[in-house]
Design a protein around this motif. Structure first.
Motif, PDB file in Angstrom:
ATOM      1  N   GLY A 245     -43.984  16.112  84.263  1.00 32.67           N
ATOM      2  CA  GLY A 245     -43.073  15.899  83.152  1.00 32.67           C
ATOM      3  C   GLY A 245     -43.676  15.008  82.094  1.00 32.67           C
ATOM      4  N   ARG A 246     -43.054  15.017  80.939  1.00 33.52           N
ATOM      5  CA  ARG A 246     -43.483  14.166  79.838  1.00 33.52           C
ATOM      6  C   ARG A 246     -42.267  13.576  79.139  1.00 33.52           C
ATOM      7  NH1 ARG A 246     -48.759  14.298  78.098  1.00 33.52           N
ATOM      8  NH2 ARG A 246     -50.090  15.836  79.117  1.00 33.52           N
ATOM      9  N   LEU A 247     -42.421  12.365  78.692  1.00 30.72           N
ATOM     10  CA  LEU A 247     -41.380  11.693  77.914  1.00 30.72           C
ATOM     11  C   LEU A 247     -41.975  11.290  76.571  1.00 30.72           C
ATOM     12  CD1 LEU A 247     -38.786   9.078  79.038  1.00 30.72           C
ATOM     13  CD2 LEU A 247     -40.194   8.603  77.048  1.00 30.72           C
ATOM     14  N   HIS A 248     -41.323  11.712  75.498  1.00 36.72           N
ATOM     15  CA  HIS A 248     -41.745  11.358  74.144  1.00 36.72           C
ATOM     16  C   HIS A 248     -40.592  10.591  73.496  1.00 36.72           C
ATOM     17  CE1 HIS A 248     -43.512  11.961  70.073  1.00 36.72           C
ATOM     18  NE2 HIS A 248     -42.245  12.051  69.717  1.00 36.72           N
ATOM     19  N   ALA A 249     -40.867   9.392  73.030  1.00 36.38           N
ATOM     20  CA  ALA A 249     -39.829   8.566  72.393  1.00 36.38           C
ATOM     21  C   ALA A 249     -40.312   8.105  71.029  1.00 36.38           C
ATOM     22  CB  ALA A 249     -39.488   7.359  73.263  1.00 36.38           C
ATOM     23  N   ALA A 250     -39.479   8.276  70.042  1.00 37.10           N
ATOM     24  CA  ALA A 250     -39.775   7.811  68.689  1.00 37.10           C
ATOM     25  C   ALA A 250     -38.782   6.724  68.310  1.00 37.10           C
ATOM     26  CB  ALA A 250     -39.697   8.964  67.682  1.00 37.10           C
ATOM     27  N   VAL A 251     -39.293   5.580  67.902  1.00 37.43           N
ATOM     28  CA  VAL A 251     -38.458   4.466  67.434  1.00 37.43           C
ATOM     29  C   VAL A 251     -38.529   4.451  65.911  1.00 37.43           C
ATOM     30  CG1 VAL A 251     -38.071   1.981  67.504  1.00 37.43           C
ATOM     31  CG2 VAL A 251     -38.982   3.154  69.505  1.00 37.43           C
ATOM     32  N   MET A 252     -37.378   4.467  65.268  1.00 38.69           N
ATOM     33  CA  MET A 252     -37.339   4.534  63.816  1.00 38.69           C
ATOM     34  C   MET A 252     -36.458   3.427  63.257  1.00 38.69           C
ATOM     35  SD  MET A 252     -36.936   8.668  63.571  1.00 38.69           S
ATOM     36  CE  MET A 252     -35.792   8.658  64.948  1.00 38.69           C
ATOM     37  N   GLY A 253     -36.940   2.778  62.240  1.00 40.93           N
ATOM     38  CA  GLY A 253     -36.179   1.707  61.617  1.00 40.93           C
ATOM     39  C   GLY A 253     -36.629   1.494  60.187  1.00 40.93           C
TER      40      GLY A 253
ATOM     41  N   ALA B  32     -41.963   4.128  61.905  1.00 40.71           N
ATOM     42  CA  ALA B  32     -41.759   4.720  63.220  1.00 40.71           C
ATOM     43  C   ALA B  32     -42.856   4.296  64.175  1.00 40.71           C
ATOM     44  CB  ALA B  32     -41.723   6.250  63.119  1.00 40.71           C
ATOM     45  N   GLY B  33     -42.522   4.272  65.457  1.00 38.12           N
ATOM     46  CA  GLY B  33     -43.475   4.015  66.529  1.00 38.12           C
ATOM     47  C   GLY B  33     -43.241   5.020  67.639  1.00 38.12           C
ATOM     48  N   ILE B  34     -44.288   5.342  68.397  1.00 40.31           N
ATOM     49  CA  ILE B  34     -44.212   6.398  69.402  1.00 40.31           C
ATOM     50  C   ILE B  34     -44.563   5.850  70.785  1.00 40.31           C
ATOM     51  CG2 ILE B  34     -45.127   8.636  70.133  1.00 40.31           C
ATOM     52  CD1 ILE B  34     -43.474   8.793  67.604  1.00 40.31           C
ATOM     53  N   VAL B  35     -43.802   6.295  71.796  1.00 40.07           N
ATOM     54  CA  VAL B  35     -44.107   6.020  73.196  1.00 40.07           C
ATOM     55  C   VAL B  35     -44.299   7.359  73.898  1.00 40.07           C
ATOM     56  CG1 VAL B  35     -43.164   5.194  75.394  1.00 40.07           C
ATOM     57  CG2 VAL B  35     -42.912   3.811  73.333  1.00 40.07           C
ATOM     58  N   GLU B  36     -45.403   7.486  74.652  1.00 36.05           N
ATOM     59  CA  GLU B  36     -45.680   8.716  75.412  1.00 36.05           C
ATOM     60  C   GLU B  36     -45.875   8.353  76.886  1.00 36.05           C
ATOM     61  OE1 GLU B  36     -45.757  11.808  74.464  1.00 36.05           O
ATOM     62  OE2 GLU B  36     -45.982  11.794  72.274  1.00 36.05           O
ATOM     63  N   TRP B  37     -45.112   9.002  77.760  1.00 36.01           N
ATOM     64  CA  TRP B  37     -45.254   8.811  79.197  1.00 36.01           C
ATOM     65  C   TRP B  37     -45.472  10.161  79.872  1.00 36.01           C
ATOM     66  CZ3 TRP B  37     -41.200   4.881  81.526  1.00 36.01           C
ATOM     67  CH2 TRP B  37     -41.433   3.610  80.975  1.00 36.01           C
ATOM     68  N   VAL B  38     -46.189  10.137  81.018  1.00 35.31           N
ATOM     69  CA  VAL B  38     -46.415  11.332  81.827  1.00 35.31           C
ATOM     70  C   VAL B  38     -45.850  11.062  83.219  1.00 35.31           C
ATOM     71  CG1 VAL B  38     -48.127  12.938  82.757  1.00 35.31           C
ATOM     72  CG2 VAL B  38     -48.501  11.878  80.521  1.00 35.31           C
ATOM     73  N   LEU B  39     -45.186  12.068  83.798  1.00 36.81           N
ATOM     74  CA  LEU B  39     -44.515  11.903  85.096  1.00 36.81           C
ATOM     75  C   LEU B  39     -45.320  12.562  86.209  1.00 36.81           C
ATOM     76  CD1 LEU B  39     -41.946  10.981  86.640  1.00 36.81           C
ATOM     77  CD2 LEU B  39     -40.984  13.245  86.160  1.00 36.81           C
ATOM     78  N   PHE B  40     -45.506  11.814  87.307  1.00 38.94           N
ATOM     79  CA  PHE B  40     -46.132  12.329  88.519  1.00 38.94           C
ATOM     80  C   PHE B  40     -45.169  12.117  89.685  1.00 38.94           C
ATOM     81  CE2 PHE B  40     -49.527  11.271  85.641  1.00 38.94           C
ATOM     82  CZ  PHE B  40     -50.403  12.334  85.772  1.00 38.94           C
ATOM     83  N   HIS B  41     -45.547  12.607  90.860  1.00 35.27           N
ATOM     84  CA  HIS B  41     -44.662  12.473  92.018  1.00 35.27           C
ATOM     85  C   HIS B  41     -44.482  11.023  92.445  1.00 35.27           C
ATOM     86  CE1 HIS B  41     -43.385  16.444  93.471  1.00 35.27           C
ATOM     87  NE2 HIS B  41     -44.416  16.869  92.769  1.00 35.27           N
ATOM     88  N   ASP B  42     -45.414  10.152  92.063  1.00 33.12           N
ATOM     89  CA  ASP B  42     -45.249   8.739  92.413  1.00 33.12           C
ATOM     90  C   ASP B  42     -44.708   7.922  91.248  1.00 33.12           C
ATOM     91  OD1 ASP B  42     -47.514   8.878  90.841  1.00 33.12           O
ATOM     92  OD2 ASP B  42     -48.610   7.353  91.979  1.00 33.12           O
ATOM     93  N   GLY B  43     -44.271   8.582  90.179  1.00 30.21           N
ATOM     94  CA  GLY B  43     -43.643   7.867  89.062  1.00 30.21           C
ATOM     95  C   GLY B  43     -44.317   8.112  87.728  1.00 30.21           C
ATOM     96  N   TRP B  44     -43.958   7.271  86.757  1.00 30.88           N
ATOM     97  CA  TRP B  44     -44.402   7.425  85.372  1.00 30.88           C
ATOM     98  C   TRP B  44     -45.740   6.732  85.116  1.00 30.88           C
ATOM     99  CZ3 TRP B  44     -42.209  10.720  82.114  1.00 30.88           C
ATOM    100  CH2 TRP B  44     -40.868  11.068  82.283  1.00 30.88           C
ATOM    101  N   ARG B  45     -46.490   7.277  84.151  1.00 33.86           N
ATOM    102  CA  ARG B  45     -47.674   6.636  83.591  1.00 33.86           C
ATOM    103  C   ARG B  45     -47.543   6.670  82.065  1.00 33.86           C
ATOM    104  NH1 ARG B  45     -48.260   6.580  88.466  1.00 33.86           N
ATOM    105  NH2 ARG B  45     -50.184   6.274  89.657  1.00 33.86           N
ATOM    106  N   SER B  46     -47.786   5.545  81.424  1.00 32.65           N
ATOM    107  CA  SER B  46     -47.762   5.507  79.958  1.00 32.65           C
ATOM    108  C   SER B  46     -49.148   5.852  79.420  1.00 32.65           C
ATOM    109  CB  SER B  46     -47.339   4.119  79.459  1.00 32.65           C
ATOM    110  OG  SER B  46     -48.249   3.131  79.919  1.00 32.65           O
ATOM    111  N   LEU B  47     -49.188   6.423  78.229  1.00 34.92           N
ATOM    112  CA  LEU B  47     -50.437   6.724  77.525  1.00 34.92           C
ATOM    113  C   LEU B  47     -50.461   5.870  76.258  1.00 34.92           C
ATOM    114  CD1 LEU B  47     -50.556  10.637  77.788  1.00 34.92           C
ATOM    115  CD2 LEU B  47     -51.508   8.945  79.363  1.00 34.92           C
ATOM    116  N   THR B  48     -51.348   4.890  76.209  1.00 32.52           N
ATOM    117  CA  THR B  48     -51.397   3.959  75.082  1.00 32.52           C
ATOM    118  C   THR B  48     -52.779   3.978  74.438  1.00 32.52           C
ATOM    119  OG1 THR B  48     -49.844   2.509  76.256  1.00 32.52           O
ATOM    120  CG2 THR B  48     -50.996   1.590  74.340  1.00 32.52           C
ATOM    121  N   PRO B  49     -52.895   4.461  73.198  1.00 32.11           N
ATOM    122  CA  PRO B  49     -54.192   4.476  72.520  1.00 32.11           C
ATOM    123  C   PRO B  49     -54.643   3.056  72.161  1.00 32.11           C
ATOM    124  CG  PRO B  49     -52.625   5.988  71.478  1.00 32.11           C
ATOM    125  CD  PRO B  49     -51.838   5.111  72.401  1.00 32.11           C
ATOM    126  N   PHE B  50     -55.953   2.809  72.228  1.00 30.53           N
ATOM    127  CA  PHE B  50     -56.524   1.551  71.762  1.00 30.53           C
ATOM    128  C   PHE B  50     -57.989   1.793  71.450  1.00 30.53           C
ATOM    129  CE2 PHE B  50     -57.585   1.644  76.209  1.00 30.53           C
ATOM    130  CZ  PHE B  50     -58.747   0.900  76.363  1.00 30.53           C
TER     131      PHE B  50
END
Length: 329
Positions: free
Chosen positions: A263-271, A280-298
């Motif tokens: 699974g994937r979770l995409h969240a956009a924060v807007m203000g 706007a800011g973006i949060v991206e998470w990926v779902l595995f059988h042991d839970g979520w992992r976030s993807l953070t660029p740097f």
């Protein structure tokens, strides 16, 4: 004598100004509420939106500005409703009244507040969740709007039935955490791979390239791709204890990131900033059988990198709060 509200320690606190409520409504009921208020339907906005941030300014609205009222041709007012349509409208009105959104045929105080917050928020969060379940794939959209002490949330999985929630801003974090909660026992079959480390830092280009290769089932390309970026991937139990990963582990992890995700979770924060500019800011998470992992660029030494880090549902409100502070500054 006026009542005084005390917390668990006996300190005086202000009474809650927003009574939290959660109701399930068909789209027709939401459309009817908006029609009676003379504003666009929140359900219509969610269903037709592509999720792109191009219409960011329009979706945020303007603080304190009355929402644009849809034009209705005069001939529609002159049309007589059939008995069947009249009964349907009466049923919708009864449902809205039972939900506390309608009073005497017009939006109640709460119903009016819900629409006002929705159309003129100071801060908004839009979440989209795609999950591969044992029974099939599911797509859920959940839009949250905040103005002063009010938060209004509208969620749907099919565009026909909606969950409408309004609550105090102090309790918003609970609702955001709820949006990321998934019973992993309901996910589609496991691939029996070893779980990813708690933290993996790898090349963004490598992640994209290996993901494309796995999608096209060109597994013979993975070893060469990983070799081209040898020594760049770090992994460990936390950010303070990262070590250079072996190419064999890197190959396996990259293959897992594409093939074992459920699974994937995409969240956009807007203000709006203090100058009134939308951000706007973006949060991206990926779902595995042991839970979520976030993807953070740097960036590391001039290279575009991505941090893949284990997360809990309760971590989502924190991540969104950081972005909210950034877009509003």
């Amino acid at each position: 004598m006026s009542a005084v509200l005390l917390d668990a320690e006996g300190n005086e606190v202000e009474p809650r100004r927003v009574t939290p409520r959660r109701v399930r409504l068909p789209r027709a009921a939401l459309d009817r509420l908006a029609e009676l208020a003379g504003v666009p339907s929140p359900a219509e906005q969610m269903v037709v939106s592509s999720g792109s941030l191009e219409s960011l300014g329009d979706r945020l609205g303007s603080l304190g500005q009355e929402p644009e009222r849809p034009e209705v041709p005069a001939e529609e007012h002159a049309e007589e409703l059939t008995d069947e349509a009249t009964d349907e409208v009466a049923d919708l009105d009864a449902l809205l009244a039972a939900s506390g959104l309608l009073d005497g045929g017009t939006p109640s105080q709460e119903g009016g507040a819900v629409l006002t917050v929705w159309h003129s928020p100071a801060l908004a969060v839009e979440l989209e969740l795609l999950v591969s379940l044992a029974r099939g794939k599911a797509r859920v959209r959940s839009w949250h709007r905040n103005l002063d002490d009010w938060v209004v949330c509208l969620s749907t999985a099919d565009g026909a039935t909606f969950e409408l929630t309004w609550l105090s801003a102090d309790d918003w974090w609970l609702e955001l955490g709820r949006a990321a909660w998934i019973d992993t026992r309901t996910l589609s079959a496991d691939t029996a791979d070893e779980p990813l480390p708690a933290v993996v830092e790898t090349s963004w280009d490598l992640l994209l390239a290996t993901g494309e290769a796995v999608q096209r089932r060109r597994f013979e390309l993975l070893d060469q791709m990983v070799s081209d970026y040898s020594g760049m991937t770090l992994a460990g139990p936390d950010l303070e204890h990262l070590e250079t990963a072996d190419d064999g582990d890197v190959r396996r992890w990259h293959e897992q990131l594409e093939s074992a995700s459920r699974g994937r979770l995409h969240a956009a924060v807007m203000g709006r900033s203090e100058r009134g500019r939308p951000g706007a800011g973006i949060v991206e998470w990926v779902l595995f059988h042991d839970g979520w992992r976030s993807l953070t660029p740097f960036t590391r030494d001039g290279w575009a990198m991505v941090r893949i880090e284990r997360q809990e549902p309760t971590d989502l409100p924190r991540a969104l709060a950081v972005l909210a502070a950034e877009v509003a500054s």
